[in-house]
Design a protein around this motif. Structure first.
Motif, PDB file in Angstrom:
ATOM      1  N   ARG A  26      47.091  17.061  -1.891  1.00 16.42           N
ATOM      2  CA  ARG A  26      46.712  16.439  -3.155  1.00 16.42           C
ATOM      3  C   ARG A  26      47.072  14.948  -3.149  1.00 16.42           C
ATOM      4  NH1 ARG A  26      46.496  20.592  -7.539  1.00 16.42           N
ATOM      5  NH2 ARG A  26      46.706  21.701  -5.621  1.00 16.42           N
ATOM      6  N   ALA A  27      48.314  14.660  -2.749  1.00 13.93           N
ATOM      7  CA  ALA A  27      48.773  13.273  -2.759  1.00 13.93           C
ATOM      8  C   ALA A  27      47.937  12.432  -1.808  1.00 13.93           C
ATOM      9  CB  ALA A  27      50.245  13.210  -2.365  1.00 13.93           C
ATOM     10  N   PHE A  28      47.684  12.993  -0.607  1.00 15.00           N
ATOM     11  CA  PHE A  28      46.960  12.224   0.404  1.00 15.00           C
ATOM     12  C   PHE A  28      45.526  11.959  -0.032  1.00 15.00           C
ATOM     13  CE2 PHE A  28      44.246  12.172   4.203  1.00 15.00           C
ATOM     14  CZ  PHE A  28      44.753  11.060   4.818  1.00 15.00           C
ATOM     15  N   THR A  29      44.835  13.018  -0.469  1.00 11.97           N
ATOM     16  CA  THR A  29      43.428  12.827  -0.828  1.00 11.97           C
ATOM     17  C   THR A  29      43.296  11.913  -2.046  1.00 11.97           C
ATOM     18  OG1 THR A  29      43.522  14.890  -2.040  1.00 11.97           O
ATOM     19  CG2 THR A  29      42.537  14.957   0.133  1.00 11.97           C
ATOM     20  N   LEU A  30      44.239  12.036  -2.975  1.00 10.33           N
ATOM     21  CA  LEU A  30      44.192  11.164  -4.151  1.00 10.33           C
ATOM     22  C   LEU A  30      44.357   9.712  -3.722  1.00 10.33           C
ATOM     23  CD1 LEU A  30      43.935  12.429  -6.963  1.00 10.33           C
ATOM     24  CD2 LEU A  30      46.205  11.515  -7.428  1.00 10.33           C
ATOM     25  N   GLY A  31      45.293   9.488  -2.774  1.00  9.18           N
ATOM     26  CA  GLY A  31      45.513   8.141  -2.264  1.00  9.18           C
ATOM     27  C   GLY A  31      44.260   7.590  -1.618  1.00  9.18           C
ATOM     28  N   VAL A  32      43.633   8.401  -0.758  1.00  4.68           N
ATOM     29  CA  VAL A  32      42.444   7.923  -0.054  1.00  4.68           C
ATOM     30  C   VAL A  32      41.302   7.703  -1.042  1.00  4.68           C
ATOM     31  CG1 VAL A  32      40.759   8.445   1.733  1.00  4.68           C
ATOM     32  CG2 VAL A  32      43.139   9.062   2.061  1.00  4.68           C
ATOM     33  N   GLN A  33      41.216   8.607  -2.053  1.00  4.44           N
ATOM     34  CA  GLN A  33      40.149   8.452  -3.038  1.00  4.44           C
ATOM     35  C   GLN A  33      40.330   7.161  -3.826  1.00  4.44           C
ATOM     36  OE1 GLN A  33      37.441  11.251  -4.187  1.00  4.44           O
ATOM     37  NE2 GLN A  33      36.801   9.146  -4.149  1.00  4.44           N
ATOM     38  N   SER A  34      41.565   6.825  -4.158  1.00  2.00           N
ATOM     39  CA  SER A  34      41.762   5.569  -4.900  1.00  2.00           C
ATOM     40  C   SER A  34      41.442   4.370  -4.015  1.00  2.00           C
ATOM     41  CB  SER A  34      43.175   5.419  -5.465  1.00  2.00           C
ATOM     42  OG  SER A  34      43.917   6.560  -5.316  1.00  2.00           O
ATOM     43  N   LEU A  35      41.783   4.479  -2.729  1.00  2.12           N
ATOM     44  CA  LEU A  35      41.449   3.399  -1.801  1.00  2.12           C
ATOM     45  C   LEU A  35      39.931   3.213  -1.755  1.00  2.12           C
ATOM     46  CD1 LEU A  35      42.722   1.458   0.314  1.00  2.12           C
ATOM     47  CD2 LEU A  35      42.122   3.152   2.020  1.00  2.12           C
ATOM     48  N   ALA A  36      39.229   4.350  -1.652  1.00  2.00           N
ATOM     49  CA  ALA A  36      37.770   4.288  -1.586  1.00  2.00           C
ATOM     50  C   ALA A  36      37.209   3.689  -2.871  1.00  2.00           C
ATOM     51  CB  ALA A  36      37.192   5.681  -1.345  1.00  2.00           C
ATOM     52  N   ALA A  37      37.789   4.073  -4.005  1.00  4.18           N
ATOM     53  CA  ALA A  37      37.317   3.542  -5.282  1.00  4.18           C
ATOM     54  C   ALA A  37      37.544   2.030  -5.350  1.00  4.18           C
ATOM     55  CB  ALA A  37      38.031   4.234  -6.437  1.00  4.18           C
ATOM     56  N   LEU A  38      38.705   1.604  -4.844  1.00  6.12           N
ATOM     57  CA  LEU A  38      39.004   0.171  -4.827  1.00  6.12           C
ATOM     58  C   LEU A  38      37.997  -0.577  -3.972  1.00  6.12           C
ATOM     59  CD1 LEU A  38      42.856  -0.261  -4.547  1.00  6.12           C
ATOM     60  CD2 LEU A  38      41.292  -1.257  -6.214  1.00  6.12           C
ATOM     61  N   VAL A  39      37.678   0.016  -2.817  1.00  5.20           N
ATOM     62  CA  VAL A  39      36.713  -0.611  -1.917  1.00  5.20           C
ATOM     63  C   VAL A  39      35.374  -0.766  -2.624  1.00  5.20           C
ATOM     64  CG1 VAL A  39      35.319  -0.148   0.126  1.00  5.20           C
ATOM     65  CG2 VAL A  39      37.794   0.037   0.250  1.00  5.20           C
ATOM     66  N   LEU A  40      34.969   0.300  -3.329  1.00  4.91           N
ATOM     67  CA  LEU A  40      33.688   0.235  -4.023  1.00  4.91           C
ATOM     68  C   LEU A  40      33.725  -0.816  -5.138  1.00  4.91           C
ATOM     69  CD1 LEU A  40      30.856   1.400  -4.289  1.00  4.91           C
ATOM     70  CD2 LEU A  40      31.759   2.988  -5.965  1.00  4.91           C
ATOM     71  N   LEU A  41      34.845  -0.859  -5.820  1.00  3.91           N
ATOM     72  CA  LEU A  41      35.002  -1.833  -6.904  1.00  3.91           C
ATOM     73  C   LEU A  41      34.864  -3.256  -6.344  1.00  3.91           C
ATOM     74  CD1 LEU A  41      35.704  -1.667  -9.929  1.00  3.91           C
ATOM     75  CD2 LEU A  41      38.013  -2.329  -9.297  1.00  3.91           C
ATOM     76  N   ALA A  42      35.560  -3.491  -5.223  1.00  2.61           N
ATOM     77  CA  ALA A  42      35.474  -4.809  -4.599  1.00  2.61           C
ATOM     78  C   ALA A  42      34.034  -5.091  -4.172  1.00  2.61           C
ATOM     79  CB  ALA A  42      36.406  -4.880  -3.405  1.00  2.61           C
ATOM     80  N   ALA A  43      33.371  -4.048  -3.631  1.00  3.13           N
ATOM     81  CA  ALA A  43      31.983  -4.225  -3.209  1.00  3.13           C
ATOM     82  C   ALA A  43      31.123  -4.595  -4.414  1.00  3.13           C
ATOM     83  CB  ALA A  43      31.473  -2.941  -2.561  1.00  3.13           C
ATOM     84  N   CYS A  44      31.379  -3.947  -5.553  1.00  3.53           N
ATOM     85  CA  CYS A  44      30.588  -4.235  -6.743  1.00  3.53           C
ATOM     86  C   CYS A  44      30.801  -5.667  -7.209  1.00  3.53           C
ATOM     87  CB  CYS A  44      30.950  -3.263  -7.859  1.00  3.53           C
ATOM     88  SG  CYS A  44      30.267  -1.635  -7.584  1.00  3.53           S
ATOM     89  N   VAL A  45      32.033  -6.132  -7.141  1.00  2.98           N
ATOM     90  CA  VAL A  45      32.310  -7.509  -7.555  1.00  2.98           C
ATOM     91  C   VAL A  45      31.555  -8.478  -6.644  1.00  2.98           C
ATOM     92  CG1 VAL A  45      34.097  -9.228  -7.855  1.00  2.98           C
ATOM     93  CG2 VAL A  45      34.527  -6.876  -8.521  1.00  2.98           C
ATOM     94  N   ASN A  46      31.573  -8.161  -5.340  1.00  2.00           N
ATOM     95  CA  ASN A  46      30.825  -8.999  -4.395  1.00  2.00           C
ATOM     96  C   ASN A  46      29.348  -9.025  -4.735  1.00  2.00           C
ATOM     97  OD1 ASN A  46      32.947  -9.684  -2.880  1.00  2.00           O
ATOM     98  ND2 ASN A  46      32.591  -8.196  -1.264  1.00  2.00           N
ATOM     99  N   LEU A  47      28.807  -7.846  -4.994  1.00  2.80           N
ATOM    100  CA  LEU A  47      27.390  -7.761  -5.286  1.00  2.80           C
ATOM    101  C   LEU A  47      27.095  -8.518  -6.575  1.00  2.80           C
ATOM    102  CD1 LEU A  47      26.522  -4.125  -4.260  1.00  2.80           C
ATOM    103  CD2 LEU A  47      26.485  -6.222  -2.940  1.00  2.80           C
ATOM    104  N   ALA A  48      28.013  -8.427  -7.519  1.00  2.00           N
ATOM    105  CA  ALA A  48      27.821  -9.154  -8.776  1.00  2.00           C
ATOM    106  C   ALA A  48      27.713 -10.641  -8.496  1.00  2.00           C
ATOM    107  CB  ALA A  48      28.976  -8.867  -9.729  1.00  2.00           C
TER     108      ALA A  48
END
Lengths: 881, 120
Positions: free
Chosen positions: A351-373
């Motif tokens: 649970r801890a590991f997947t949650l960590g990786v999922q938040s990392l992935a979400a952060l990456v997507l967020l950063a990607a969205c800011v770039n695209l913006a």
């Protein structure tokens, strides 16, 4: 005059009239109803009134509808989409950049989510899985059989309590002519299928009534895949007899498709009643031993019982049991946890590991969205004139916003579709993957509708995230100023949020890229690192004489005979056998007490060591150098003095100048054992481990029925030849792990490979982020300052000055990001080296690689906007006035 | 600036729809007695169509928004159970629009009376 009925009807009809107009409209109605009654009769008048009231309601509803009706709205939307598609086709570079970035970002999120979904969210394949609880012991997740019986009989909170244990079995279909196979299955209590509430795909399941007397229920239930794969769905398989560990069992049923029991990671092939334990785990009957905690317990809560009530009841029983059996049950506690991953033993870290990786992935997507913006904002700046023209010929702001949002929605859809496809393929590959192990470990993480919904949601959120701000800014531009060619003020001096973000992305990029390169270089080096043995040229084959019912005397003869036979095969140089080999999954440990070494506080300094039971010639066969003393010979057998060979690490612990002749015991009260030789250190459990003490003892002295045959040959020999040699002596003996030793190393290399792949994936993501981030930033700067650049060029600024103007700040940002990233990657390298085998962060290839990649990022991301800036024609830029 | 022109753009004068023309003509004919029920009755009686009173209200509402008619609420009347009436009368814009519609109609129909009557 109106009748009472008419008046009542008019009053009712009034309710349908708009409040302000009620009086005069009701008056009109009254006049009309009187006239209609007089001309056409009473019934017609009432009918007319009712119809009129309904029509009134319809008219009011129609008037409440928004003016631009659906007929105009749909074509406008289609028009928007067409226009957006045409526009995106015209700028393929821009479109591909955005779609690829989005595909990676959304794909990464969907892949991680499919793992979360498969491991944590998807319900177990049983009836009402939410009512099941795992009864987790303290220290070990398991409980002993006597404790299970007491818990089951004393508790009142469960509808049923089951116990199960995984076990390997040697399965032989009688009369099939096929050699026995090794299969992993479950020993399960008779109520197992009842409590889980599953129905057989064919035949029946065993019951609680049958699982009473030890050895009296020789029944087997096979997995659906097994039924399809080995029996071709033959109904005749049910009722047929198979031999498990040489004992006859009857197949009574087939589990439903997709059913794998209560643990998500394990794919059993067969279920056998727990009362058959002595036949399944030969020579180790533990059902009566309260000390031996071997069973996983799962209970089904009664309908009205809450988890807290159940926990209280189980606590009380655990306390009782601890009082009644203070020896084996000292400090006994039972915790109710979620089943599926051995309670919280695997569940919590997963649970801890997947949650960590999922938040990392979400952060990456967020950063990607800011770039695209920021990319879209740059484009929006280019399109201000277009927007201004559209606004001045009558397009409302909402209409323009809609056009721009349609464009980002189209981009998000394309990116989401590509990312979804990526995730689908990756999660299928992950689901099909099985660890290179004898144990059937598998994770079902295939993409299901839940993952699809997640991907859609993420895409839509991304579209809004990266589309809204630029759309608001672009559509809100003052048409007057835009048409006159006045550009927005270019920000100077203060660092904007966007610029800070680009620097952070550079840091992330440098860290991830160097981590990826480190682990790839590490993999490369691991392939050539000294292991302490030489796996190339060694082929293996394993069998278990214990499961096959061999006694020690027969077993020793058999091991010797098989080794002799294999030695006769062409090309074979050396043959040896042992209970296990280094870097396989099966490693045993024991505590070594050096003799005579008693410390001041009268405690002997004990050391844990890896222990192997090996035949003479073992070291020559696997290629381990004997540095001192002698190898075992066939005289080191039962009855002769106990001897051992130790590795150099243990030799150093045992004493200087050399350990030959020193004695130690296994356990404080073990037999004294004399060291007769020293071998070089090797890697025993993982490639990253520090030098570990190891002891080798003669298998003739300390027997093991579990046999791994190692064969060294000049030319590669087929594993099938080894199988053949064993089958000639006992065709009913299942052989497993028959393969080259290098293949087995795949297991040891697995963490490094997985890390390289994962880091590589995130590295690519970070790269694309950094590129789009810098590209967006520079493009935006160029677009906003087009006039300024034109004026500067008109008054004599050359290309270098323009480039300095455009790239100066960006270069500074990139440099700062890269520097911080370099520091970060050195920290990460330390962390990484404890998990996977890595290269040193000073490795010249890694340093050169990171530098090269960062330069490529810089050139790739700045090239197009810089060229555009230089090519700005002063006349054209100024003509816009 | 030597020459400066200011336009005052009023509401666009759109041609009237057929039912709008009928309603306006009824308003003209009924004069002070023009309200929902009488307008409906007048059109029904002359054209032989059955009308929904709400259709008349909708059209009157639209004509009022276009500036063709204006309305006011009258005094309580005994024959309607004491309920008041909403009266309508033509405004100049309505008169212009009706005249335009009528002249277009008569111009187009000029010389065709016999043949139009002969149509089935």
């Amino acid at each position: 005059m109106t009748s009472r009925l008419e008046r009542a009807l008019i009053r009712a009809a009034q309710a349908a009239l708009p409040r302000g107009d009620r009086e005069w409209m009701a008056g009109d109605l009254e006049e009309e109803i009187v006239r209609t009654r007089e001309t056409r009769g009473r019934a017609a008048a009432i009918g007319w009134l009712i119809a009129e009231t309904l029509r009134n309601l319809l008219h009011r509803a129609a008037r409440a509808m928004p003016r631009p009706d659906v007929r105009g709205w749909v074509p406008a939307l289609v028009q928007d989409f067409r226009y957006a598609a045409r526009l995106l086709r015209r700028t393929p570079g821009f479109t591909v950049t955005i779609v690829v970035t989005l595909a990676l970002g959304i794909g990464a999120n969907a892949i991680v989510f499919s793992v979360v979904n498969g491991l944590l969210l998807r319900p177990l394949p049983v009836d009402r899985p939410d009512r099941l609880v795992f009864l987790q012991g303290s220290g070990t997740p398991a409980q002993s059989y006597p404790n299970y019986v007491d818990l089951r009989d004393r508790t009142t909170v469960f509808d049923g309590l089951l116990a199960s244990r995984i076990a390997p079995m040697s399965v032989h279909s009688a009369g099939s002519g096929v050699a026995p196979v090794r299969r992993w299955g479950y020993l399960a209590t008779g109520n197992y299928f009842d409590v889980l509430g599953v129905r057989p795909a064919a035949g029946r399941f065993f019951t609680a009534a049958e699982d009473g007397v030890p050895g009296a229920a020789p029944f087997a239930v096979i997995a659906y895949d097994e039924w399809v794969g080995r029996y071709g769905r033959d109904p005749g398989a049910i009722g047929s007899t198979i031999r498990i560990n040489t004992f006859p069992f009857t197949i009574i049923g087939v589990a439903p498709p997709g059913f794998f029991g209560t643990e998500r990671f394990y794919r059993p092939a067969i279920w056998v009643p727990l009362s058959m334990q002595p036949q399944i785990e030969i020579g180790n009957p533990w059902l009566q031993r309260r000390e031996t905690s071997n069973l996983w317990l799962v209970g089904r809560l009664k309908p009205a019982v809450t988890q807290a009530q159940a926990q209280a009841s189980v606590n009380a029983i655990a306390e009782q049991l601890a009082r009644e059996y203070p020896g084996p049950n000292r400090g006994m506690s039972v915790m109710l946890t979620e089943p599926g991953l051995l309670g919280s033993v695997l569940g919590a870290p997963v649970r801890a590991f997947t949650l960590g990786v999922q938040s990392l992935a979400a952060l990456v997507l967020l950063a990607a969205c800011v770039n695209l913006a920021s990319l879209l904002a740059a484009r929006g700046a280019d399109r201000r004139r277009e927007m201004a023209i559209r606004a001045s010929i009558g397009a409302g702001r909402a209409r323009l916003m809609r056009q721009l949002l349609t464009e980002s929605l189209l981009l998000a859809l394309a990116g989401g579709a590509a990312g979804g496809a990526l995730a689908w393929a990756a999660s299928r590959a992950l689901s099909a993957w099985r660890a290179p192990l004898d144990l059937p470990i598998q994770f079902d993480v295939h993409a299901d509708p839940r993952v699809l919904a997640f991907a859609c949601l993420v895409s839509a959120a991304a579209a809004i995230l990266f589309g809204l701000a630029p759309a608001a800014r672009t559509s809100g531009a003052d048409p007057n100023a835009a048409l006159k060619g006045l550009s927005e003020r270019a920000g100077r001096g203060r660092w904007s949020m966007r610029e800070a973000l680009v620097a952070v992305q550079m840091v992330l990029c440098v860290v991830l890229v160097s981590a990826c390169l480190l682990s790839i270089r590490g993999l490369q080096r691991a392939a050539t690192m000294p292991l302490g043995f030489e796996p190339h040229g060694v082929t293996m084959g394993a069998f278990d004489l214990g499961l096959a019912g061999y006694s020690r005397a027969r077993g020793e003869v058999f091991q010797h005979d098989v080794a002799d036979a294999v030695r006769q095969l062409p090309g074979v140089d050396a043959v040896a056998y042992s209970n296990s080999v280094p870097l396989s999954l099966d490693q045993s440990h024991n505590t070594v007490y050096p003799e005579g070494a008693v410390s001041a506080d009268r405690r002997m300094p004990a050391r844990s060591a890896v222990v192997y039971q090996v035949s003479p010639g073992f070291f020559a066969t696997i290629g381990t150098r004997l540095s001192k003393g002698r190898d075992f010979d066939w005289h080191d057998a039962a009855g002769s003095p106990h001897v051992a060979i130790v590795n150099e690490t243990l030799a150093r612990i045992l004493g200087t100048p050399d350990a030959i002749g020193r004695r130690f015991r296994f356990g404080a009260a073990g037999t004294p054992t004399e060291v007769i030789g020293v071998v070089e250190d090797a890697k025993y459990q993982t490639l990253t481990e520090a030098p570990t003490p190891a002891v080798f003892v003669p298998i003739r002295q300390r027997y093991s029925g579990t046999t791994v045959l190692s064969v060294r040959s000049r030319e590669r020999i087929d594993a099938a030849a080894i199988r053949q040699a064993i089958a000639e002596r006992d065709a009913s003996l299942p052989v497993y792990d028959a393969r080259p030793m290098t293949e087995m190393l795949g297991l040891a290399l697995f963490p490094s490979r997985a890390a390289a792949v994962a880091l590589g994936a995130f590295g690519v993501l970070a790269l694309s982020l950094a590129i789009t981030g810098v590209f967006g930033l520079v493009s935006y700067a160029v677009a906003r300052r087009e006039r300024e650049i034109g004026i500067r060029m008109a008054i004599g600024a050359g290309a270098p000055a323009v480039l300095r103007l455009i790239l100066g700040r960006t270069a500074l940002l990139m440099l700062a990001g890269a520097t911080i990233g370099a520091i970060g990657s050195r920290l990460l390298a330390k962390l990484l080296s404890s998990i996977v085998y890595t290269a040193s962060p000073d490795d010249p290839l890694v340093l050169a690689g990171v530098a090269g990649v960062m330069m490529a990022v810089g050139i790739l991301s700045c090239w197009a906007p810089a060229v555009r800036a230089i090519r700005i024609s002063p006349t054209a830029a100024l003509k816009a006035e | 600036m030597l020459h400066r022109v200011e336009y005052t753009v009023g509401p666009m004068e759109q041609p009237l729809g057929e039912f709008e023309q009928l309603v306006l003509m009824a308003v003209v004919r009924l004069e002070a007695d023009a309200y929902g029920a009488t307008i409906k009755r007048d059109i029904e009686a002359r054209t032989g169509r059955g009308l929904a009173i709400s259709a008349v209200y909708t059209t009157l509402d639209r004509l009022e928004q276009k500036g063709c008619v204006r309305s006011w609420i009258g005094e309580p009347t005994a024959e309607r159970g004491g309920r008041r009436r909403k009266h309508f009368e033509l405004k100049p814009a309505g008169a212009r629009a009706l005249r335009a519609a009528y002249s277009a109609y008569t111009e187009m129909a000029a010389g065709l009376e016999r043949r139009l009557k002969a149509l089935r």
